[in-house]
Design a protein around this motif. Structure first.
Motif, short mmCIF file in Angstrom:
data_model
loop_
_atom_site.label_atom_id
_atom_site.label_comp_id
_atom_site.label_asym_id
_atom_site.label_seq_id
_atom_site.Cartn_x
_atom_site.Cartn_y
_atom_site.Cartn_z
N ARG A 1 0.83 -1.20 0.00
CA ARG A 1 0.00 0.00 0.00
C ARG A 1 0.86 1.25 0.00
O ARG A 1 0.51 2.24 -0.65
CB ARG A 1 -0.94 -0.02 1.19
CG ARG A 1 -2.04 -1.07 1.08
CD ARG A 1 -3.09 -0.90 2.14
NE ARG A 1 -2.47 -0.94 3.46
CZ ARG A 1 -2.88 -1.70 4.46
NH1 ARG A 1 -3.87 -2.51 4.30
NH2 ARG A 1 -2.27 -1.65 5.63
N LEU A 2 1.98 1.23 0.76
CA LEU A 2 2.85 2.39 0.79
C LEU A 2 3.46 2.65 -0.59
O LEU A 2 3.50 3.78 -1.06
CB LEU A 2 3.94 2.22 1.84
CG LEU A 2 4.91 3.39 2.00
CD1 LEU A 2 4.19 4.68 2.35
CD2 LEU A 2 5.94 3.06 3.07
N ASP A 4 2.18 1.84 -3.42
CA ASP A 4 1.09 2.38 -4.25
C ASP A 4 0.93 3.87 -4.01
O ASP A 4 0.80 4.66 -4.95
CB ASP A 4 -0.23 1.68 -3.93
CG ASP A 4 -0.28 0.24 -4.41
OD1 ASP A 4 0.51 -0.12 -5.31
OD2 ASP A 4 -1.13 -0.52 -3.89
N ALA A 5 0.93 4.28 -2.74
CA ALA A 5 0.75 5.69 -2.39
C ALA A 5 1.90 6.54 -2.91
O ALA A 5 1.69 7.65 -3.43
CB ALA A 5 0.59 5.85 -0.88
N ARG A 8 1.41 6.79 -6.71
CA ARG A 8 0.30 7.70 -7.04
C ARG A 8 0.67 9.16 -6.83
O ARG A 8 0.30 10.03 -7.61
CB ARG A 8 -0.93 7.37 -6.20
CG ARG A 8 -1.81 6.30 -6.77
CD ARG A 8 -3.16 6.24 -6.06
NE ARG A 8 -3.09 6.21 -4.61
CZ ARG A 8 -2.91 5.12 -3.87
NH1 ARG A 8 -2.77 3.94 -4.45
NH2 ARG A 8 -2.87 5.20 -2.56
N TRP A 34 10.15 -1.46 -5.19
CA TRP A 34 10.72 -0.28 -4.53
C TRP A 34 11.96 0.22 -5.27
O TRP A 34 12.22 1.42 -5.30
CB TRP A 34 11.03 -0.58 -3.06
CG TRP A 34 9.82 -0.36 -2.21
CD1 TRP A 34 8.96 -1.30 -1.73
CD2 TRP A 34 9.32 0.90 -1.78
NE1 TRP A 34 7.96 -0.70 -1.02
CE2 TRP A 34 8.15 0.65 -1.03
CE3 TRP A 34 9.73 2.22 -1.95
CZ2 TRP A 34 7.39 1.67 -0.45
CZ3 TRP A 34 8.98 3.23 -1.38
CH2 TRP A 34 7.83 2.95 -0.64
#
Length: 182
Positions: A1-2, A4-5, A8, A34
């Motif tokens: 999720r990190l 993805d954030a 984005r 990453w």
């Protein structure tokens, strides 16, 4: 999720990650992602240079897992730093065995910490009266605060030899992953 954030939001940074070698192998796809987001360096706490040493410092990892993690992270093109724990009870034979292990391992950047009984750990509770000082400024993972097998000045001389030999191999890797413009 990190990840993805970060993606984005369009965040462009150079990242540094700390992980265990077995986790690096298990999460290789995530680490590769990453890397695409700017991961440049990875720290692997290998900790021990023999199965016995890993057991003594209560690490559940194996030499094979450590070597696989290092190899696979280097293959991703990351700068990899590895860390080892030096026990105060090391004699010349253990320092020599660690130097030999490092020669074979060929890690680009190596760091060393002195096993230290930090407050709140089992090691602290078990060390009791063997602790040689309550000068908390020495609890920095660089100073021996438990009795050393070698005379203290010889223990530090051996630590300096480890640092010197490891450091001579560090500069090319540092320049490759952190060019002078950085």
């Amino acid at each position: 999720r990190l990840a993805d954030a970060v993606e984005r939001a369009g965040i462009k940074k150079n990242w540094y990650m700390l992980t265990r070698s077995d986790t690096a192998v298990e999460q290789e796809a995530l680490i590769r992602r990453w890397k695409g987001l700017g991961l440049r360096w990875l720290y692997l706490g290998l900790d021990g240079f023999s199965p016995e040493h890993l057991k003594e410092i209560r690490k559940a990892n194996t030499l094979e897992s450590n070597e696989a993690g290092l190899s696979r992270m280097l293959a991703l093109g990351l700068g990899v730093s590895v860390g080892f724990v030096v026990r105060p009870d090391f004699g010349r034979a253990e320092f020599a065995a660690l130097r030999e292990h490092l020669r074979r391992l060929r890690a680009p950047l190596v760091t060393f910490t002195v096993e230290t009984p930090l407050v709140g750990t089992n090691l602290f509770d078990e060390s009791g009266s063997r602790i040689t000082t309550r000068d908390w400024s020495l609890y920095d993972l660089e100073h021996a605060v438990l009795p050393t097998a070698l005379p203290l000045h010889e223990f530090y001389r051996e630590m300096a030899r480890l640092q010197l030999r490891a450091g001579m191999r560090t500069l090319p890797a540092m320049l490759r992953h952190f060019p002078l413009r950085d």
